[in-house]
Design a protein around this motif. Structure first.
Motif, PDB file in Angstrom:
ATOM      1  N   UNK A 164      12.445  -2.371   0.505  1.00  0.00           N
ATOM      2  CA  UNK A 164      11.112  -2.020   0.969  1.00  0.00           C
ATOM      3  C   UNK A 164      11.083  -2.096   2.489  1.00  0.00           C
ATOM      4  N   UNK A 165      10.682  -1.012   3.125  1.00  0.00           N
ATOM      5  CA  UNK A 165      10.532  -0.958   4.573  1.00  0.00           C
ATOM      6  C   UNK A 165       9.054  -1.060   4.914  1.00  0.00           C
ATOM      7  N   UNK A 166       8.680  -2.064   5.680  1.00  0.00           N
ATOM      8  CA  UNK A 166       7.305  -2.198   6.141  1.00  0.00           C
ATOM      9  C   UNK A 166       7.257  -1.646   7.560  1.00  0.00           C
ATOM     10  N   UNK A 167       6.636  -0.506   7.725  1.00  0.00           N
ATOM     11  CA  UNK A 167       6.620   0.191   9.000  1.00  0.00           C
ATOM     12  C   UNK A 167       6.575   1.684   8.735  1.00  0.00           C
ATOM     13  N   UNK A 168       6.136   2.431   9.731  1.00  0.00           N
ATOM     14  CA  UNK A 168       5.974   3.862   9.480  1.00  0.00           C
ATOM     15  C   UNK A 168       6.384   4.724  10.667  1.00  0.00           C
ATOM     16  N   UNK A 169       7.145   4.161  11.605  1.00  0.00           N
ATOM     17  CA  UNK A 169       7.584   4.916  12.770  1.00  0.00           C
ATOM     18  C   UNK A 169       8.927   5.580  12.545  1.00  0.00           C
TER      19      UNK A 169
END
Length: 304
Positions: free
Chosen positions: A9-14
């Motif tokens: 799971x990657x928390x971030x959206x850049x």
């Protein structure tokens, strides 16, 4: 840690989140990205990354988001030169996530912190001769530094209480030589950012992606690591080297006092390199700029 079919799971959206996700997919992982709105979903889905829109300030949604993750990357917002600083990683969201992760389910929780946690350290005052290491104590003066340090404390408290597998990366400024900037420098029309620091402590994008992936297996829970390259440098060194590579005149004249104002300080990265078993592919800005220039030329050839 299994190298295949791990749910991440990657928390971030850049852009960094997307680039890391693409790298992880190459290793046969199942990759999810936690995003703030459904409107961002198509950009991730096109890359093969599963988008998941959720508000982490809601404990129930936080619990659903982390339910099946083996590894979580918590990536911070990044400040761009010349722009207002975005809010650092939301502390309440991190607290919600930590509170809902069942004990023993997550193998690694990799938190992207910042060198800003040291921003009240004064060079030359009882510091290691080789530079600032992870043991140096600081009371950050900036909001960014204080929030990151408080987040680190939350993670380390969980580690002390129950062995929570949190790994902290105190990351310098991430950089890459973007084609647009290279072209502007080549044509002599690039405007230098108004907020240049006295001294850069950075890490090249490609090395940073290697480090993030290595952190899943090599990062020790309960530990913090400085993430920088081998060569802190002044803005004059960086931008003038870029200009020289492109056959353009210097961007910063010798009379500029930025270099004279640079403090005599560097951050140690020995702990990171030793424990992760890494050798940086781009140990200084010179190698990073050369790689960026080559990538820009390759892109121009493909598009031409």
């Amino acid at each position: 840690m299994p190298k295949q079919f791990t749910t991440i799971l990657l928390i971030g959206e850049g852009q960094l989140t997307k680039q890391l996700g693409v790298r992880l997919l190459q290793h046969d992982h199942s990759v999810w990205a936690l995003i703030s709105s459904d409107g961002l979903a198509p950009g991730f889905a096109r890359l093969g990354i599963n988008p998941l829109a959720a508000d982490l300030s809601e404990p129930f949604l936080a619990k659903m988001a982390v339910a099946n993750a083996d590894v979580i990357f918590h990536l911070a917002n990044r400040r761009q030169h010349g722009m207002a600083a975005p809010e650092p990683t939301d502390l309440k969201a991190l607290q919600n996530i930590l509170s809902v992760i069942p004990r023993g389910t997550v193998k690694r929780y990799i938190y992207e912190s910042s060198l800003a946690v040291y921003d009240n350290v004064v060079p030359g005052q009882n510091l290691p001769a080789a530079g600032i290491d992870e043991k140096v104590f600081s009371r950050p003066k900036s909001a960014t530094g204080r929030i990151h340090l408080e987040a680190e404390r939350e993670i380390l408290a969980r580690f002390s209480e129950e062995g929570f597998p949190g790994v902290i990366l105190r990351t310098g400024a991430l950089y890459q030589a973007l084609p647009g900037i290279l072209d502007q420098v080549r044509r002599g029309v690039y405007s230098l950012p108004a907020d240049l620091p006295a001294l850069y402590h950075r890490i090249y994008l490609e090395d940073y992606l290697d480090i993030l992936i290595a952190a899943m297996e090599k990062g020790r829970p309960g530990q913090a690591y400085n993430v920088v390259d081998q060569a802190p440098h002044t803005p004059a060194e960086y931008y003038n080297h870029m200009a020289a590579m492109l056959g353009a005149p210097p961007l910063i004249l010798p009379s500029a006092d930025l270099q004279a104002a640079a403090p005599a300080v560097r951050y140690q990265n020995e702990k990171l390199l030793k424990e992760f078993g890494l050798t940086l592919r781009f140990p200084t800005y010179r190698e990073g700029l050369l790689d960026g220039l080559q990538k820009a030329e390759d892109l121009k050839t493909r598009e031409g």
